[in-house]
Motif scaffolding. Sequence first.
Motif, short mmCIF file in Angstrom:
data_model
loop_
_atom_site.label_atom_id
_atom_site.label_comp_id
_atom_site.label_asym_id
_atom_site.label_seq_id
_atom_site.Cartn_x
_atom_site.Cartn_y
_atom_site.Cartn_z
N SER B 86 8.75 -16.53 34.61
CA SER B 86 10.17 -16.84 34.50
C SER B 86 10.76 -17.49 35.75
CB SER B 86 10.93 -15.55 34.14
OG SER B 86 12.30 -15.81 33.94
N ALA B 87 11.80 -16.85 36.33
CA ALA B 87 12.50 -17.41 37.49
C ALA B 87 11.56 -17.64 38.66
CB ALA B 87 13.63 -16.47 37.89
N ALA B 90 9.80 -20.80 38.03
CA ALA B 90 10.76 -21.89 38.21
C ALA B 90 10.96 -22.19 39.69
CB ALA B 90 12.10 -21.54 37.55
N HIS B 93 8.37 -24.41 41.15
CA HIS B 93 8.26 -25.74 40.51
C HIS B 93 7.81 -26.84 41.48
CE1 HIS B 93 9.16 -29.08 37.84
NE2 HIS B 93 9.89 -29.60 38.80
N ASN B 112 4.33 -14.66 30.52
CA ASN B 112 5.41 -15.49 29.95
C ASN B 112 6.68 -14.73 29.65
OD1 ASN B 112 2.85 -17.33 28.58
ND2 ASN B 112 4.57 -18.37 29.57
N ARG B 113 7.76 -15.11 30.32
CA ARG B 113 9.05 -14.42 30.19
C ARG B 113 10.15 -15.46 30.09
NH1 ARG B 113 11.89 -11.01 35.23
NH2 ARG B 113 13.92 -11.93 34.83
N LEU B 115 13.70 -17.50 30.45
CA LEU B 115 14.48 -17.92 31.62
C LEU B 115 15.94 -17.51 31.45
CD1 LEU B 115 12.92 -21.47 32.02
CD2 LEU B 115 12.90 -19.74 33.80
N SER B 116 16.58 -17.12 32.55
CA SER B 116 18.01 -16.80 32.54
C SER B 116 18.80 -18.09 32.41
CB SER B 116 18.40 -16.11 33.84
OG SER B 116 17.68 -14.90 33.97
N SER B 126 9.24 -20.40 27.52
CA SER B 126 10.07 -21.41 28.20
C SER B 126 9.59 -21.66 29.62
CB SER B 126 11.52 -20.95 28.25
OG SER B 126 11.97 -20.61 26.97
N ASP B 127 9.16 -20.58 30.32
CA ASP B 127 8.82 -20.73 31.75
C ASP B 127 7.60 -21.62 31.98
OD1 ASP B 127 7.16 -18.81 30.64
OD2 ASP B 127 7.42 -17.33 32.24
N SER B 338 9.58 -21.68 22.53
CA SER B 338 10.48 -22.27 23.53
C SER B 338 11.16 -23.43 22.83
CB SER B 338 9.70 -22.75 24.75
OG SER B 338 8.81 -23.78 24.40
#
Lengths: 95, 409
Positions: B86-87, B90, B93, B112-113, B115-116, B126-127, B338
């Motif tokens: 997740s974050a 990110a 990146h 895999n979690r 994203l806020s 999504s991550d 996602s």
Amino acid sequence: MNKTLKGWKDIPIAGVCWKPATQYLTGDWKTFKPIHDAEKCTKCLLCPMICPDSAIKWNQTNEEIEFDYDFCKGCGICANECPADAIKMVREGGE
Amino acid sequence: MAVAQQKTLAMNGDEAVALAVKQSDVDVVAAYPITPQTIIVERLSEYVANGEVETEFVCTESEHSALTACLAASATGARTFTASASAGLALMHEILYVTSGCRAPVVMAIANRALSAPINIHCDHSDSMVERDSCWIQIYAENSQETYDSMIQSFRIAEHLQVLLPVMVCLDAFVLSHTLENVQILADETVRKFVGVRQFPLVMGHEGKEVPFKLDPNNPITMGPLDLHDYYFEHKRQQEEAMKIAPRIIKEIHEEFSRISGRKYGNGLIEAYRLEDADIATVCVGSTAGTTKTVVDHLRTKGTKAGLLRLRTFRPLPLTEIMGALENVKALAIMDRSNSFGGSGGPIYHEIRHSMYDAPTHPHIVNYIYGLGGRDMPPTTILNIYKDLQEILQTKKVKRDVQFAGVRQ
């Protein structure tokens, strides 16, 4: 495309440099080039020290400073800092 | 080679990752904790504290620093591992691109979690999907066993001299990361022998001689320097070539591993489940494939010709294999955990549908966005998707190409 540059199959991976930085000329980036006025120059040698590209050398033979235009990027710091106002910046090819 | 002696342990996906790292002779682990990956680095720090491994464990102040430390250690020739989600992913990146650009074979586990915002610690893809263009190989595991097996294979894939790309092993948050499963474990020496010692290709250095591709004061090289319009494009083309070679290497290493483990996941790139004569099929990655297989079996008992294609690698995307596996399918549902907001569906849908453009016959294709933020994907929801496919098969019409499965109206 410049035919003298190598293709992707012929260069090392990851940007590994296959020749030293002294063979990678960056002087063609400049728009303005520094010109030295030997009359005004006091030979204080401030400019070789402050040049960010080490592109100003002291020539021991004629005891003058000289620019290495293969590496000078034309930033103009030398002209700005020269206490004797002995360096001026002129447009490349404008002389 | 005979299948090696193994023992069964009850462990969750995170523990399976940590054990695989412990057994794979990893030199440096640099990490920053984030749920649901935390158990991985907790276990690894315990191994280090107990003196069970010779790994250097670096506690960093952020994920950006964690991956940077791994990249730097990898550049000196170390085998490195980190984990995130997740974050945290990110925040990495920027360094994801630096790592692949420096051709550093770092291996990373991603739990895999979502994203806020709003903040959510549960599973969706999504991550990692957003990092699909970062030139990292992505392997999506279906269960903890596959997570363990994929981790061990990943060091070999990443460090392969024709690949030299970082690898993400993706496991679904909580569904895999925190759920106990029986996992078959190889002996330490079997794994160590399989992963071997990292090798280095020779590169031309700036001193005019060929030297091993690693930072070494005795054979100095520069990697990742300023690279402008004259050569940057060529270096990116090299990365694409490594990705083109990767499928063959992934298949070979998967095959070699299966000979000692006795376990196979399709051909290592895709797993076709009851697809040979299937009229309707779904495509997905990760743990949802396990549930879907149960649904497919149920439908088969009723005489419905249903199948499933699970992608094990999303990067590289094995287009030829995908087209081959789906060539007889008439109605196809692509399941994405996602979404590409404002686009036309999820990333897996985009790419599979694109690959079908050159196929001689096109199935009807629909996209289901599902399970965002850990929304459960029970067999009933999957069954409804197959029912939709049966309707499409009969009517030969797709009412809506992108739909949301499991969201309340």
